[in-house]
Design a protein around this motif. Structure first.
Motif, PDB file in Angstrom:
ATOM      1  N   SER A 169     112.791  66.385  73.738  1.00 59.34           N
ATOM      2  CA  SER A 169     113.192  65.242  72.746  1.00 59.34           C
ATOM      3  C   SER A 169     112.458  65.405  71.299  1.00 59.34           C
ATOM      4  O   SER A 169     113.011  65.025  70.362  1.00 59.34           O
ATOM      5  CB  SER A 169     112.871  64.061  73.300  1.00 59.34           C
ATOM      6  OG  SER A 169     111.316  63.905  73.751  1.00 59.34           O
ATOM      7  N   GLN A 170     111.206  65.856  71.409  1.00 58.51           N
ATOM      8  CA  GLN A 170     110.452  65.871  70.015  1.00 58.51           C
ATOM      9  C   GLN A 170     111.083  66.949  69.263  1.00 58.51           C
ATOM     10  O   GLN A 170     111.170  66.758  68.050  1.00 58.51           O
ATOM     11  CB  GLN A 170     108.626  66.002  70.505  1.00 58.51           C
ATOM     12  CG  GLN A 170     108.276  64.859  71.067  1.00 58.51           C
ATOM     13  CD  GLN A 170     108.331  63.534  70.280  1.00 58.51           C
ATOM     14  OE1 GLN A 170     108.054  63.846  68.916  1.00 58.51           O
ATOM     15  NE2 GLN A 170     108.524  62.533  71.026  1.00 58.51           N
ATOM     16  N   ARG A 171     111.392  68.189  69.857  1.00 56.66           N
ATOM     17  CA  ARG A 171     111.873  69.151  69.111  1.00 56.66           C
ATOM     18  C   ARG A 171     113.115  69.229  68.894  1.00 56.66           C
ATOM     19  O   ARG A 171     113.670  69.835  67.784  1.00 56.66           O
ATOM     20  CB  ARG A 171     111.740  70.618  69.855  1.00 56.66           C
ATOM     21  CG  ARG A 171     110.271  71.011  70.137  1.00 56.66           C
ATOM     22  CD  ARG A 171     109.945  72.324  70.777  1.00 56.66           C
ATOM     23  NE  ARG A 171     110.630  72.382  72.070  1.00 56.66           N
ATOM     24  CZ  ARG A 171     110.725  73.657  72.900  1.00 56.66           C
ATOM     25  NH1 ARG A 171     110.252  74.586  72.123  1.00 56.66           N
ATOM     26  NH2 ARG A 171     110.950  73.621  74.026  1.00 56.66           N
ATOM     27  N   ALA A 172     114.080  68.122  69.363  1.00 55.88           N
ATOM     28  CA  ALA A 172     115.428  67.963  69.155  1.00 55.88           C
ATOM     29  C   ALA A 172     115.845  67.386  67.672  1.00 55.88           C
ATOM     30  O   ALA A 172     116.856  67.655  67.285  1.00 55.88           O
ATOM     31  CB  ALA A 172     115.978  67.083  70.251  1.00 55.88           C
ATOM     32  N   ARG A 173     114.616  67.053  66.978  1.00 54.00           N
ATOM     33  CA  ARG A 173     114.995  66.666  65.657  1.00 54.00           C
ATOM     34  C   ARG A 173     115.391  67.773  64.872  1.00 54.00           C
ATOM     35  O   ARG A 173     115.712  67.563  63.424  1.00 54.00           O
ATOM     36  CB  ARG A 173     113.906  65.733  64.952  1.00 54.00           C
ATOM     37  CG  ARG A 173     112.514  66.489  64.763  1.00 54.00           C
ATOM     38  CD  ARG A 173     111.527  65.373  64.483  1.00 54.00           C
ATOM     39  NE  ARG A 173     110.060  65.911  64.144  1.00 54.00           N
ATOM     40  CZ  ARG A 173     109.358  65.914  65.191  1.00 54.00           C
ATOM     41  NH1 ARG A 173     109.576  65.507  66.296  1.00 54.00           N
ATOM     42  NH2 ARG A 173     108.014  66.817  64.938  1.00 54.00           N
ATOM     43  N   TYR A 174     114.776  68.943  65.062  1.00 55.49           N
ATOM     44  CA  TYR A 174     115.090  70.360  64.451  1.00 55.49           C
ATOM     45  C   TYR A 174     116.300  70.842  64.820  1.00 55.49           C
ATOM     46  O   TYR A 174     116.775  71.918  64.546  1.00 55.49           O
ATOM     47  CB  TYR A 174     113.925  71.459  64.524  1.00 55.49           C
ATOM     48  CG  TYR A 174     112.522  70.580  64.279  1.00 55.49           C
ATOM     49  CD1 TYR A 174     112.207  70.336  62.918  1.00 55.49           C
ATOM     50  CD2 TYR A 174     111.665  70.485  65.221  1.00 55.49           C
ATOM     51  CE1 TYR A 174     110.926  70.066  62.508  1.00 55.49           C
ATOM     52  CE2 TYR A 174     110.311  69.745  64.801  1.00 55.49           C
ATOM     53  CZ  TYR A 174     110.198  69.728  63.386  1.00 55.49           C
ATOM     54  OH  TYR A 174     108.771  69.191  62.857  1.00 55.49           O
ATOM     55  N   ALA A 175     117.067  70.555  65.975  1.00 56.46           N
ATOM     56  CA  ALA A 175     118.095  70.989  66.477  1.00 56.46           C
ATOM     57  C   ALA A 175     119.485  70.722  65.423  1.00 56.46           C
ATOM     58  O   ALA A 175     119.613  69.598  65.025  1.00 56.46           O
ATOM     59  CB  ALA A 175     118.470  70.519  67.976  1.00 56.46           C
ATOM     60  N   ARG A 176     120.055  71.821  65.297  1.00 55.37           N
ATOM     61  CA  ARG A 176     121.560  71.874  64.504  1.00 55.37           C
ATOM     62  C   ARG A 176     122.659  72.117  65.363  1.00 55.37           C
ATOM     63  O   ARG A 176     122.549  73.131  66.247  1.00 55.37           O
ATOM     64  CB  ARG A 176     121.262  72.436  63.328  1.00 55.37           C
ATOM     65  CG  ARG A 176     120.249  71.788  62.327  1.00 55.37           C
ATOM     66  CD  ARG A 176     120.440  72.572  60.982  1.00 55.37           C
ATOM     67  NE  ARG A 176     122.103  72.622  60.410  1.00 55.37           N
ATOM     68  CZ  ARG A 176     122.311  73.590  59.504  1.00 55.37           C
ATOM     69  NH1 ARG A 176     121.279  74.008  58.359  1.00 55.37           N
ATOM     70  NH2 ARG A 176     123.573  73.387  58.988  1.00 55.37           N
ATOM     71  N   PRO A 177     123.925  71.692  65.373  1.00 53.12           N
ATOM     72  CA  PRO A 177     124.992  72.147  65.861  1.00 53.12           C
ATOM     73  C   PRO A 177     125.151  73.416  65.117  1.00 53.12           C
ATOM     74  O   PRO A 177     125.183  73.745  64.097  1.00 53.12           O
ATOM     75  CB  PRO A 177     126.250  71.140  65.678  1.00 53.12           C
ATOM     76  CG  PRO A 177     125.418  69.989  65.168  1.00 53.12           C
ATOM     77  CD  PRO A 177     124.095  70.305  64.802  1.00 53.12           C
ATOM     78  N   ALA A 178     125.611  74.376  66.269  1.00 50.87           N
ATOM     79  CA  ALA A 178     126.170  75.728  65.740  1.00 50.87           C
ATOM     80  C   ALA A 178     127.123  76.390  66.404  1.00 50.87           C
ATOM     81  O   ALA A 178     127.339  75.923  67.904  1.00 50.87           O
ATOM     82  CB  ALA A 178     124.691  76.730  65.891  1.00 50.87           C
ATOM     83  N   LEU A 179     127.689  77.499  65.991  1.00 52.11           N
ATOM     84  CA  LEU A 179     128.845  78.309  66.853  1.00 52.11           C
ATOM     85  C   LEU A 179     127.879  79.333  67.414  1.00 52.11           C
ATOM     86  O   LEU A 179     127.452  80.290  66.601  1.00 52.11           O
ATOM     87  CB  LEU A 179     129.899  78.883  65.909  1.00 52.11           C
ATOM     88  CG  LEU A 179     130.974  77.691  65.670  1.00 52.11           C
ATOM     89  CD1 LEU A 179     131.954  78.419  64.663  1.00 52.11           C
ATOM     90  CD2 LEU A 179     131.709  77.194  66.773  1.00 52.11           C
ATOM     91  N   ILE A 180     127.897  79.413  68.568  1.00 51.67           N
ATOM     92  CA  ILE A 180     127.188  80.545  69.399  1.00 51.67           C
ATOM     93  C   ILE A 180     128.092  81.088  70.165  1.00 51.67           C
ATOM     94  O   ILE A 180     128.733  80.878  71.065  1.00 51.67           O
ATOM     95  CB  ILE A 180     125.887  79.704  70.219  1.00 51.67           C
ATOM     96  CG1 ILE A 180     125.232  78.972  69.614  1.00 51.67           C
ATOM     97  CG2 ILE A 180     125.388  80.893  71.125  1.00 51.67           C
ATOM     98  CD1 ILE A 180     124.052  78.349  70.391  1.00 51.67           C
TER      99      ILE A 180
END
Length: 294
Positions: free
Chosen positions: A234-245
């Motif tokens: 949850s804390q690191r999720a603020r750095y997450a971005r949607p992406a095509l993988i």
């Protein structure tokens, strides 16, 4: 040109094909290269004048080597209760050519590799050789120690598993994005009920060794357990971005311009059925990844 040089040249001509076969069997680029190297060692110890079809002979050898490696790997996992995450498809920095295109064909990403991983070794070999490389069942049968009819049944059983999983995971980009966005939002907000709502009851989360830490198991099953595991991010999720993988919508954790972690999703209907968390630098470097607008 002496015989050794001639043999080495013929082997190099077949290397891309052999690597493609081994990769489909093993789902690991490093293990595929090991299997190809072993096939060269066996060829160098053989008498080439007794080999009528060198390409077919090499395909059989690399298939046998891969089968032995797959059985050995499964045995080790049963003893250690460790489940691995497969290597994703290569990026475009690899050599091109017909066999490389075969390797890239039908999106050999994490989703397909995870499905192949569930097959018994003989099923996987029969399916890979016949359905992906058009090897006749008469040639597959001796490798798996079965009759051609039994080898055909192995491939048919594997095909049903793969087709069933593919049908279950089919969804368009818009639907994928909506579900992944819901997962990300719930993770950021610490919304446990929201996470459970977007997860399939039998969801499986797999983390590679780099992603796992002292509070994180390498495989977690069930919506409640996975939702609890997701809360660790949850804390690191603020750095997450949607992406095509590898062509499907997933999440990429990017900080200071550096990719730290990727999450690849498999969907079943309106819910997430599988999550693969990738943090190994060598594996992250091989991902075909495109960041999407928030």
């Amino acid at each position: 040109m002496d015989e050794v040089e001639w043999l080495a040249d013929r082997f190099e001509e077949n290397r891309p094909h052999l690597r493609a076969v081994a990769y489909r069997m093993l789902g690991s680029l490093s293990e595929a290269d090991d299997a190809v190297q072993e096939s060269w060692l066996r060829l160098s110890r053989s008498h080439p004048d007794t080999i009528e079809n060198l390409s077919g002979w090499l395909t059989t050898v690399v298939a046998r080597v891969s089968l032995d490696m797959l059985r050995s790997r499964r045995s080790r996992r049963e003893e250690s209760l460790v489940v691995g995450v497969q290597d994703p498809i290569l990026g475009t920095e690899e050599p091109t050519g017909p066999e490389h295109e075969a390797l890239l064909a039908d999106s050999v990403g994490l989703a397909l590799l995870v499905v192949l991983e569930t097959l018994a070794p003989p099923e996987r070999l029969a399916f890979v050789l016949h359905d992906m490389f058009a090897v006749p069942f008469d040639e597959i049968a001796p490798i798996v120690g079965r009759t051609p009819t039994a080898a055909r049944q192995l491939a048919s059983r594997a095909r049903r598993r793969v087709q069933g999983a593919s049908t279950a995971s089919e969804s368009g980009p818009t639907q994928q994005r909506r579900i992944v966005d819901a997962f990300l939002s719930a993770t950021r907000d610490g919304d446990f009920d929201g996470l459970v709502a977007v997860l399939d009851p039998d969801v499986v989360l797999r983390s590679d060794r780099n992603a796992a830490h002292t509070d994180s198991a390498r495989e977690v099953r069930g919506a409640m357990a996975v939702a609890k595991q997701a809360s660790l991010y949850s804390q690191r999720a603020r750095y997450a971005r949607p992406a095509l993988i590898n062509g499907s919508v997933g999440l990429a954790l990017v900080r200071d311009g550096r990719l730290l972690l990727a999450m690849d999703f498999v969907l079943r209907g309106e819910r997430i059925s599988e999550i693969d968390v990738i943090a190994s630098p060598s594996r992250l470097n091989r991902i075909d990844l495109v960041l999407l607008d928030p």
